[in-house]
Design an enzyme around this catalytic site. Structure first.
Site, mmCIF file in Angstrom:
data_model
loop_
_atom_site.group_PDB
_atom_site.id
_atom_site.type_symbol
_atom_site.label_atom_id
_atom_site.label_comp_id
_atom_site.label_asym_id
_atom_site.label_seq_id
_atom_site.Cartn_x
_atom_site.Cartn_y
_atom_site.Cartn_z
ATOM 1 N N LYS A 28 1.050 -1.031 -0.037
ATOM 2 C CA LYS A 28 0.028 0.436 0.401
ATOM 3 C C LYS A 28 1.048 1.213 0.258
ATOM 4 O O LYS A 28 2.419 1.092 0.252
ATOM 5 C CB LYS A 28 -1.012 0.012 1.061
ATOM 6 C CG LYS A 28 -2.397 0.878 1.076
ATOM 7 C CD LYS A 28 -2.629 1.009 2.954
ATOM 8 C CE LYS A 28 -4.159 1.890 2.582
ATOM 9 N NZ LYS A 28 -4.530 2.272 3.473
ATOM 10 N N SER A 55 -9.367 1.692 3.655
ATOM 11 C CA SER A 55 -9.389 2.408 2.575
ATOM 12 C C SER A 55 -7.596 1.543 1.363
ATOM 13 O O SER A 55 -6.846 2.417 0.598
ATOM 14 C CB SER A 55 -7.798 3.640 2.851
ATOM 15 O OG SER A 55 -7.168 3.213 3.726
ATOM 16 N N SER A 94 -9.633 -0.229 7.602
ATOM 17 C CA SER A 94 -9.251 -0.292 5.984
ATOM 18 C C SER A 94 -9.044 -1.202 4.800
ATOM 19 O O SER A 94 -8.070 -1.150 4.271
ATOM 20 C CB SER A 94 -7.964 0.856 5.648
ATOM 21 O OG SER A 94 -8.936 1.668 5.726
#
Lengths: 97, 487
Positions: free
Chosen positions: B78, B153, B177
């Protein structure tokens, strides 16, 4: 709970955000609605409840304050928007008489 | 090479048997990215050249019997977790040109074991969001239905793993997330106990809630990745100095262990999509053969979203004060310093980030601190106590991950409060600091993935993985998005 446009500008100044009028109006509406939702917390009696700021049961660890070599100075300087030798340049902060 | 047939553990065996090389594997993963990612848009940066070089080196090492637990395995990361020398943008324009000067501890640990970073994945800007629509660059699409969100997210990571663009990924989870996008994309995603995995090199959002965790296609892979990244790190002052058990061994040895499981009535009584309820209830019936399942109460659940959306923005408003145009990142031209700060932040931050900074600043400001931030921190104690009390009676908790299947792109983006409420089942876990995992349990009639959440007590991550492993065995699903098979 309504947040006025003036209040929105005051908060924006505190967190250093430039807002135009349209944005300020939107934030005033949106934040008012979100803060209204937060009101439900006031229904709970928390007078005798201690706050939780994190969930770990460990204390802040201490270490000796010893100097160490930091190997990434060049890498960090490469990210600076404006450099003068090894110094990061910013707009003038002191007033000239 | 059909990557849908592989997971990390199996691929390592095949690499060891020389069925194919790491170079072939990484090349094929990059081919998947080339053919699928123009539609899915999971990646912000593809590390093509370096990944291929490292793959060749991994093959050389394997020949010399030098090893590593992830030697030659392509993994995505990420874009709020730093890898030295690669961009780390947090999907924000304010960090558009930022090159990480050092690696996160988790990336160091993966590298040491020979993992190959194939790219940085898209996310909601600074991890603020539940759909990846808040990316400052472009939204990611759900591989199961391109018109829908992958969740957020860590939407880029979950979408990448679901489409086999890399065999695993690391995400971060502040309010759901990792777990919510894992559920939306049909993969496994785990938020470990707060303090189990070092956050050194993770860009901070809400420091008392943030945790890095693995995303993979199987529970065993998830346990395998967690094994590598978990454990004490003196560079993170919230890292817990504890012994890490052998997770993979634990889940295998406890394949048939009975647990006492609680179903919190507050979760199941809330508004949940009927198809999700049906899939979960069918599974729970099956689990009753081995486990004792009882109804429990977590009475302060309904206050969790409000509590979270005070605490997280308050911490974020402080953490994001560092983006001021001075030391790194975007800088706007201005006559003086204050104006430079204001213009830099006005241009560099997207709408949701500004909204949360404003909200957090308000909640911490003079006259409102007691009513908002302190109040929320006290309610957090009640939410934590709910979990501590529950775990006196039971081993684990089962809940839905999300109240709805993946929603359409654009459906909730204009209504922040609705978007916040989509995290209702994942947020309490972060507030309490306990571990949680999302495991795929089926598909809706529209072919959209559904997940179940297993929650455990602090530092009992192995128990969470164990029940997740049993669920995976019980269902024996193989979820491959149709878009992957077609290409």
């Amino acid at each position: 709970m309504a947040i006025s446009i003036e209040e929105v500008y005051k908060i924006a100044h505190l967190c250093r955000l430039e807002l135009d009028e349209k944005e300020a109006q939107i934030f005033s509406n949106e934040l008012s609605r979100i803060l209204d939702y937060f009101k439900k917390l006031q229904l709970l009696d928390t007078e005798k409840i201690p706050p939780t700021f994190h969930t770990l049961r460990i204390k802040t660890p201490f270490r000796e304050d010893e100097p160490k070599v930091f190997p990434y100075i060049e890498d960090i300087l490469k990210n600076a928007p404006q450099l003068y030798e090894k110094m990061i340049l910013v707009p003038r902060v002191v007033k000239i008489k | 090479m059909d990557l849908t047939e592989f997971n990390i553990v199996k691929t390592l065996e095949l690499l060891e048997k020389r069925k194919f090389s790491s170079e072939e594997l990484v090349k094929e993963s990059l081919n998947y990215i080339k053919s699928l990612d123009p539609k899915i848009k999971a990646f912000l940066y593809v590390n093509e050249e370096l990944a291929l070089t490292l793959a060749k080196q991994a093959d050389e090492k394997r020949k010399k019997r030098e090893g590593g637990k992830l030697l030659g395995i392509p993994i995505s990361i990420k874009d709020n977790i730093c890898i030295k020398g690669l961009p780390t943008t947090c999907a924000s324009k304010i960090l558009q040109n930022f090159i990480a000067p050092y690696s996160a501890e988790v990336c160091e640990r993966l590298s040491r074991e020979g993992a190959i970073f194939i790219g940085k994945t898209n996310m909601d800007e600074f991890a603020m969001g539940s759909s990846t629509e808040n990316s400052g660059f472009f939204p990611t699409h759900n591989p199961w239905d391109l018109e829908r969100v992958p969740g957020g997210s860590s939407g880029g990571s979950a979408a990448a793993v679901a489409s086999r663009m890399g065999l695993g990924s690391l995400g971060s989870d502040t309010g759901g997330s990792i777990r919510q996008p894992a559920a939306f994309c049909g993969v496994v995603g785990m938020k470990p106990t707060y303090g189990l995995v070092s956050r050194f090199g993770l860009v901070a959002f809400a420091s008392s809630l943030d945790q890095i965790g693995p995303i993979a296609t199987t529970v065993e892979d998830t346990a395998y990745l967690l094994q590598i990244i978990a454990g004490y790190d003196p560079k993170d002052s919230t890292s817990a100095p504890i012994e890490i058990p052998d997770y993979v061994k634990f889940i295998k040895e406890n394949e048939k262990t009975s647990y006492k499981i609680g179903l919190p009535k507050e979760y199941f009584e809330s508004e949940i999509d009927l198809e999700i309820t049906k899939i979960l209830m069918e599974l729970i019936e099956k689990l009753k053969k081995r486990h004792k399942i009882i109804e429990i109460s977590l009475p302060h659940t309904e206050y969790a979203v409000a509590t979270y959306y005070i605490i997280a923005p308050a911490e974020a408003s402080s953490n994001l004060a560092r983006y001021d145009g001075v030391k790194y990142g975007f800088r706007a031209e201005a006559k003086n310093l204050i104006e430079m700060y204001k213009k830099t932040r006005a241009y560099g931050f997207g709408k949701e980030v500004k909204r949360r900074i404003m909200l957090g600043t308000y909640a911490l400001s003079a006259g409102y601190y007691d009513a908002f931030y302190l109040k929320a921190s006290k309610v957090r104690t009640l939410i934590l106590q709910d979990f501590l009390n529950a775990f006196k009676e039971i081993d684990l908790i089962l809940t839905p991950v999300t109240p709805t299947p993946p929603f359409k792109i654009g459906e909730k983006i204009f209504d922040p409060l609705q978007m916040y409420l989509s995290d209702i089942f994942t947020i309490p876990v972060n507030l309490a600091g306990v571990p949680g995992i999302s495991v795929p349990v089926g598909l809706t009639s529209n072919n959209l993935p559904v997940g179940i959440q297993v929650i455990g007590p602090h530092f009992k991550d192995e128990l969470v993985l164990s029940l997740a492993y049993q669920i995976e065995k019980e269902l024996d699903l193989k979820l491959i998005p149709p878009i992957v098979n077609k290409s």
